[in-house]
Design a protein around this motif. Structure first.
Motif, short mmCIF file in Angstrom:
data_model
loop_
_atom_site.label_atom_id
_atom_site.label_comp_id
_atom_site.label_asym_id
_atom_site.label_seq_id
_atom_site.Cartn_x
_atom_site.Cartn_y
_atom_site.Cartn_z
N SER A 1 0.83 -1.19 0.00
CA SER A 1 0.00 0.00 0.00
C SER A 1 0.87 1.26 0.00
O SER A 1 2.06 1.21 0.34
N ILE A 2 0.25 2.36 -0.36
CA ILE A 2 0.95 3.65 -0.33
C ILE A 2 1.41 3.96 1.09
O ILE A 2 2.55 4.36 1.32
N ILE A 3 0.53 3.74 2.06
CA ILE A 3 0.87 4.03 3.46
C ILE A 3 2.06 3.19 3.90
O ILE A 3 3.03 3.71 4.47
N SER A 4 2.02 1.88 3.65
CA SER A 4 3.13 0.99 4.03
C SER A 4 4.43 1.42 3.36
O SER A 4 5.50 1.39 3.98
N THR A 5 4.33 1.82 2.11
CA THR A 5 5.51 2.23 1.36
C THR A 5 6.10 3.52 1.91
O THR A 5 7.32 3.62 2.11
N VAL A 6 5.27 4.50 2.19
CA VAL A 6 5.74 5.78 2.74
C VAL A 6 6.44 5.54 4.08
O VAL A 6 7.51 6.10 4.34
#
Length: 162
Positions: free
Chosen positions: A35-40
């Motif tokens: 996910s974007i959140i996990s990646t950030v």
């Protein structure tokens, strides 16, 4: 425009990531299917709490520190392993006939689908509470991947009890 694109735009608008970092996030998220959140968070562009606070404010949702969550108080009827792991959502309580699901990214299609699927399966209203990504993943792992008996109050190293 996709929901995740809106999330990326929000992160840029709020100064969490730059336009240059945005392309890195997209590339990493696609490559590792995260996910974007996990990646950030994984790229150390933001802290989980910072993102939780931002998303709770942006989407006008309550937030909660999952360290305060007692697993034995979880509504057992709704702890469906398949749904929880598929949608990365944790049922944490029922208030006034509404089931509250802990999610880390309320803008994601996964979280939106979680609301629909839990609501349909259990014929109950659903809503979200925003939590930190790392704590949500840890709670899901402990509850479902380690077969912890939450009724017995089992504790395990690495749990959110630490």
């Amino acid at each position: 425009m996709s929901v995740e694109s809106a999330l990326l735009r929000l992160l840029v608008d709020k100064g969490i990531i730059s336009d240059a970092k945005k392309s890195v996030v997209v590339g990493e998220a696609e490559e590792y299917e995260k996910s974007i959140i996990s990646t950030v968070i994984g790229l150390s562009y933001a802290e989980p709490k910072q993102l939780m606070d931002l998303l709770a404010e942006e989407y006008d949702l309550p937030s909660m520190d999952l360290n305060l969550f007692e697993p034995k108080t979880a509504p057992q009827k709704y702890l469906n392993e398949d749904l929880c792991l598929k949608y990365e959502a944790l049922p944490i309580g029922v208030v006034n006939s509404t089931l509250y699901l802990a999610v880390s990214d309320p803008s994601s299609m996964t979280a939106i689908e979680a609301l629909d699927n839990f609501s349909t399966k259990y014929a109950v209203s659903t809503d979200m509470i925003v939590v930190e990504e790392d704590k949500l993943q840890r709670a899901l792992t402990i509850l479902f991947r380690h077969n912890i008996d939450v009724e017995a109050g089992d504790k395990q190293e690495g749990s959110w009890y630490d």
